[in-house]
Motif scaffolding. Structure first.
Motif, mmCIF file in Angstrom:
data_model
loop_
_atom_site.group_PDB
_atom_site.id
_atom_site.type_symbol
_atom_site.label_atom_id
_atom_site.label_comp_id
_atom_site.label_asym_id
_atom_site.label_seq_id
_atom_site.Cartn_x
_atom_site.Cartn_y
_atom_site.Cartn_z
ATOM 1 N N ASP A 1 5.769 -34.798 32.466
ATOM 2 C CA ASP A 1 6.131 -34.757 30.831
ATOM 3 C C ASP A 1 7.257 -34.100 31.505
ATOM 4 O O ASP A 1 7.159 -33.234 32.382
ATOM 5 C CB ASP A 1 4.561 -34.279 30.402
ATOM 6 C CG ASP A 1 5.250 -33.762 28.912
ATOM 7 O OD1 ASP A 1 6.043 -33.636 28.825
ATOM 8 O OD2 ASP A 1 4.526 -34.045 28.047
ATOM 9 N N ILE B 1 9.394 -39.809 21.336
ATOM 10 C CA ILE B 1 10.256 -38.543 20.682
ATOM 11 C C ILE B 1 9.921 -38.252 19.162
ATOM 12 O O ILE B 1 9.637 -39.349 18.002
ATOM 13 C CB ILE B 1 11.390 -38.159 21.032
ATOM 14 C CG1 ILE B 1 12.079 -38.492 22.478
ATOM 15 C CG2 ILE B 1 11.902 -36.469 20.689
ATOM 16 C CD1 ILE B 1 13.525 -38.133 22.764
ATOM 17 N N ARG B 2 8.730 -36.949 18.501
ATOM 18 C CA ARG B 2 8.599 -36.896 17.816
ATOM 19 C C ARG B 2 9.479 -36.634 16.399
ATOM 20 O O ARG B 2 10.432 -36.277 17.327
ATOM 21 C CB ARG B 2 7.401 -35.204 17.766
ATOM 22 C CG ARG B 2 5.988 -36.028 18.237
ATOM 23 C CD ARG B 2 5.770 -34.520 17.962
ATOM 24 N NE ARG B 2 3.786 -35.005 18.636
ATOM 25 C CZ ARG B 2 2.805 -34.194 17.547
ATOM 26 N NH1 ARG B 2 3.144 -33.023 17.192
ATOM 27 N NH2 ARG B 2 1.821 -34.730 18.268
ATOM 28 N N VAL C 1 1.935 -40.161 21.863
ATOM 29 C CA VAL C 1 1.947 -41.402 22.907
ATOM 30 C C VAL C 1 0.571 -42.227 22.187
ATOM 31 O O VAL C 1 -0.548 -41.521 22.321
ATOM 32 C CB VAL C 1 1.108 -40.475 23.991
ATOM 33 C CG1 VAL C 1 0.925 -42.118 25.327
ATOM 34 C CG2 VAL C 1 2.678 -39.650 24.785
ATOM 35 N N TYR D 1 14.748 -36.563 30.387
ATOM 36 C CA TYR D 1 14.261 -38.047 31.362
ATOM 37 C C TYR D 1 15.856 -38.489 31.330
ATOM 38 O O TYR D 1 15.094 -39.148 32.741
ATOM 39 C CB TYR D 1 13.864 -38.832 29.479
ATOM 40 C CG TYR D 1 12.930 -38.736 29.318
ATOM 41 C CD1 TYR D 1 11.279 -39.598 29.774
ATOM 42 C CD2 TYR D 1 12.030 -37.240 28.465
ATOM 43 C CE1 TYR D 1 10.474 -38.926 29.603
ATOM 44 C CE2 TYR D 1 10.866 -37.109 28.615
ATOM 45 C CZ TYR D 1 9.869 -38.116 28.652
ATOM 46 O OH TYR D 1 8.042 -37.285 28.545
ATOM 47 N N ARG E 1 15.741 -34.133 20.019
ATOM 48 C CA ARG E 1 15.979 -34.997 20.578
ATOM 49 C C ARG E 1 16.585 -35.144 21.736
ATOM 50 O O ARG E 1 16.404 -35.684 22.462
ATOM 51 C CB ARG E 1 15.645 -36.046 19.276
ATOM 52 C CG ARG E 1 15.925 -37.110 19.566
ATOM 53 C CD ARG E 1 15.761 -38.265 18.526
ATOM 54 N NE ARG E 1 16.307 -39.699 19.054
ATOM 55 C CZ ARG E 1 15.066 -39.993 18.423
ATOM 56 N NH1 ARG E 1 13.938 -39.929 18.801
ATOM 57 N NH2 ARG E 1 14.675 -40.929 18.904
ATOM 58 N N TYR F 1 9.243 -44.890 25.421
ATOM 59 C CA TYR F 1 9.550 -45.162 26.495
ATOM 60 C C TYR F 1 8.778 -45.024 27.476
ATOM 61 O O TYR F 1 7.343 -45.096 26.384
ATOM 62 C CB TYR F 1 10.080 -43.156 27.418
ATOM 63 C CG TYR F 1 11.318 -42.501 27.245
ATOM 64 C CD1 TYR F 1 12.428 -42.552 28.402
ATOM 65 C CD2 TYR F 1 11.522 -41.536 26.077
ATOM 66 C CE1 TYR F 1 13.342 -42.431 28.063
ATOM 67 C CE2 TYR F 1 12.541 -40.937 25.559
ATOM 68 C CZ TYR F 1 13.294 -41.318 26.563
ATOM 69 O OH TYR F 1 14.779 -40.632 26.183
ATOM 70 N N LYS G 1 5.642 -43.907 24.659
ATOM 71 C CA LYS G 1 6.028 -42.488 24.570
ATOM 72 C C LYS G 1 7.636 -42.633 23.309
ATOM 73 O O LYS G 1 8.151 -43.192 23.489
ATOM 74 C CB LYS G 1 6.039 -41.160 25.814
ATOM 75 C CG LYS G 1 5.164 -41.518 26.405
ATOM 76 C CD LYS G 1 5.736 -41.362 28.154
ATOM 77 C CE LYS G 1 5.684 -39.799 27.703
ATOM 78 N NZ LYS G 1 6.094 -38.728 28.781
ATOM 79 N N ASP H 1 9.961 -32.908 28.716
ATOM 80 C CA ASP H 1 10.687 -32.408 28.230
ATOM 81 C C ASP H 1 11.421 -30.995 28.090
ATOM 82 O O ASP H 1 11.702 -30.216 27.739
ATOM 83 C CB ASP H 1 10.000 -32.392 27.030
ATOM 84 C CG ASP H 1 8.792 -31.669 26.694
ATOM 85 O OD1 ASP H 1 8.546 -30.335 26.699
ATOM 86 O OD2 ASP H 1 7.297 -32.094 27.364
ATOM 87 N N MET I 1 6.183 -35.107 22.332
ATOM 88 C CA MET I 1 5.768 -36.355 22.732
ATOM 89 C C MET I 1 4.569 -37.340 21.476
ATOM 90 O O MET I 1 3.880 -37.005 21.720
ATOM 91 C CB MET I 1 5.713 -37.048 24.371
ATOM 92 C CG MET I 1 7.254 -37.409 24.978
ATOM 93 S SD MET I 1 8.033 -38.276 24.204
ATOM 94 C CE MET I 1 9.793 -38.132 25.450
#
Length: 586
Positions: free
Chosen positions: A477, A340-341, A327, A359, A352, A416, A338, A479, A325
């Motif tokens: 966090d 997502i990269r 942020v 989430y 992704r 997010y 946030k 993920d 993420m």
């Protein structure tokens, strides 16, 4: 009837269907609580979260079937005007406006920013809406006495489960209420209008039911809650009287599962609580009762209003940067944003889609007061001038596919938003002994509560945990979040010889979900004080047996007792002799 009026009526019919089903599902929580159907109550809560999007999709399909050319933006100011006329004397106008926005956004796609098409601010006032049922009931203990008042209150809630040890419940409640009133801001000075107001339906969540009320004395309004629990199949007992500000804030926090409560006029319920607890935003109160879409609307309006009246800049959020993420935050606004990269550096092995599924898992799961809730948005336009140049450069480098520049705005395609917490690793850095002890205690308690709810953090490092403004430990966090029952907890194999001891990598096989609890202290904490405190406070977490026991309980369907308030405020349990006498009397 013209097209605008027909479209408006179709959209409102979709909303009315949604709220009718939403309210029915919420009201059924009473029966599920009385019958102790905990799994069914939790499943109903999970299903209820998706009801809104289901009804919006149905309505979009219906208006698309009935009317062509609705992508023509020039039609929507007229549709909006016709819709406003339909909301006269509607009991949930603010919710209906949000529903309209959702349908319009689906139909018009990127026309989200045109305020002529949607309700960017409320068009219909929600004050003094008169429903068919009272929002709250009033009681006057100075005239009737506290004991009689409590008996009337319990009768008014019409629980079919018997109240266990009524004399005991009365005794503890009267003692607590008298002590609280004496310590209240008004001291011993009771005004002629002194009375108690209680919302007319109980709030249901997990294995608890809560009566929310407030004491009125002069111009003051002070909130309180009474917690009810089941004692096996014997009946209901009063578990706690909550009046401390911190306990009420935690009770209403969206880091818990959403409440199930039957509300005819939701704005009146939210205002009732907000008037006595004004530091709890209305956006969060809407979310806490399951109206998360309305909470998103209220939050977005609050954020835009804050941007108008502040001049600081969005900046990179404090803490250890994540590999999944990106942020950032606005220092004057207590939330983080946030994204997502676009790609994930090694050793992260995810996608992704998988991150979004994690989430969503948290959104649908019981968060047990230990998982920060998230608000999910698409295509959010921020004023470009409010971003620090360094932040913009990082965003263009790390999330170029997730942002677009449109005139003076930076549009973030998927976002997010969470409450800003104090990262635990930051909190522990250079902390004194008391702070280290508190941080380690909360970290371990969060792991216990999450395990009881069938959640394992995956990446268990303190940088993924934070402390709320009231010092409560939460995971933020997600993920690598997974179900506890998908994990395999193993004892650390004993080295076969010195060569095994000296290896840089494990000499034994390690599966993708294998976890070795004995290793926790060595990689969780660099501070020897934190390691020592963790072993002292949470030594059982370092043994596979603890985790195996939790997995067995979950697989056996055992429902944990998790309280959103401290153990020390609970009333003493109902004595066994009292239970036997009441069972025999029955």
């Amino acid at each position: 009837m013209d097209t605008a009026s027909q479209v408006a009526q179709t959209i409102l019919a979709g909303f009315n269907k949604h709220y009718r089903i939403f309210r029915k599902t919420s009201a059924e929580a009473k029966e599920r609580f009385e019958r102790r159907e905990w799994r069914a109550l939790r499943e109903a809560n999970r299903i209820r979260i998706d009801m809104y999007d289901t009804r919006v999709s149905e309505t979009v399909r219906e208006v698309a079937r009935m009317f062509r050319d609705l992508r023509d933006e020039s039609l929507w100011p007229g549709i909006k005007k016709a819709y406003i006329g339909l909301l006269y004397e509607h009991l949930q106008p603010e919710l209906a406006e949000t529903f309209f926005n959702s349908v319009a956004a689906r139909v018009l796609h990127r026309a989200y920013h045109n305020n002529e098409h949607i309700f960017s601010r409320p068009a219909v006032a929600t004050e003094h809406i008169e429903g068919r049922q009272p929002t709250y009931r009033s009681y006057f203990p100075l005239q009737t006495g506290i004991r009689n008042m409590i008996q009337v209150v319990f009768n008014d809630f019409e629980l079919t489960a018997p109240l266990l040890s009524p004399k005991r419940c009365m005794r503890y409640l009267i003692r607590e209420m008298k002590q609280w009133v004496r310590k209240a801001p008004w001291g011993s000075d009771l005004e002629p209008n002194f009375h108690v107001q209680l919302l007319s339906s109980l709030f249901y969540r997990n294995k608890g039911a809560y009566a929310l009320g407030r004491v009125i004395n002069g111009k003051r309004k002070v909130l309180f809650a009474v917690a009810f629990r089941h004692e096996g199949d014997e009946g209901v007992f009063v578990d706690a009287f909550l009046h401390e500000h911190e306990h009420l804030v935690n009770l209403l926090s969206v880091s818990n599962a959403y409440f199930m409560v039957d509300m005819e006029v939701p704005s009146a319920w939210v205002s009732f609580i907000y008037d006595a607890l004004p530091d709890k935003p209305k956006a969060e109160l809407y979310m806490s009762v399951g109206l998360q879409k309305q909470g998103k609307t209220a939050f977005f309006r609050d954020m835009n209003e804050h941007l108008k009246h502040s001049d600081d800049y969005f900046t990179i959020a404090p803490g250890t940067p994540g590999m999944v993420m990106f942020v950032f935050t606005l220092p004057s606004f207590p939330f983080v944003f946030k994204v997502i990269r676009d790609s994930f550096p090694p050793p992260k092995d995810t996608s992704r889609q998988l991150v979004m599924e994690k989430y969503r898992l948290v959104k649908l799961h019981d968060r047990v007061g230990r998982l920060a809730d998230t608000l999910e948005y698409v295509d959010v336009a921020f004023p470009m001038a409010r971003f620090e140049p360094e932040l913009l450069e990082e965003m263009k480098r790390l999330i170029p596919l997730g942002i677009e520049e449109e005139r003076e705005y930076l549009v973030i395609k998927h976002l997010y938003i969470e409450q800003r917490l104090k990262p635990l690793d930051v909190f522990l850095h250079d902390a004194d002994d008391e702070r280290v002890k508190h941080g380690v205690r909360e970290f371990g308690e969060a792991l216990r509560d999450l395990a009881a709810a069938n959640i394992f953090p995956g990446d268990i490092l303190p940088k993924n945990f934070g402390l709320s403004p009231y010092g409560r430990g939460l995971l933020y966090d997600y993920d690598e979040v997974m179900y506890l029952t998908d994990c395999k907890f193993r004892p650390l194999p004993v080295a076969r010889d010195d060569e095994d001891e000296m290896r840089g990598e494990p000499w034994y096989n390690v599966g993708p979900n294998d976890i070795f609890p004995e290793e926790f202290p060595s990689f969780l904490f660099s501070d020897p004080r934190a390691r020592a405190y963790f072993r002292d406070m949470h030594g059982d977490l370092l043994k596979p047996e603890f985790w195996d026991r939790m997995q067995k309980n979950i697989r056996a369907g055992t429902e944990p007792d998790l309280f959103p308030y401290p153990e020390e405020v609970r009333f003493p349990p109902v004595p066994a002799p009292d239970l036997r006498r009441e069972r025999n009397a029955a």
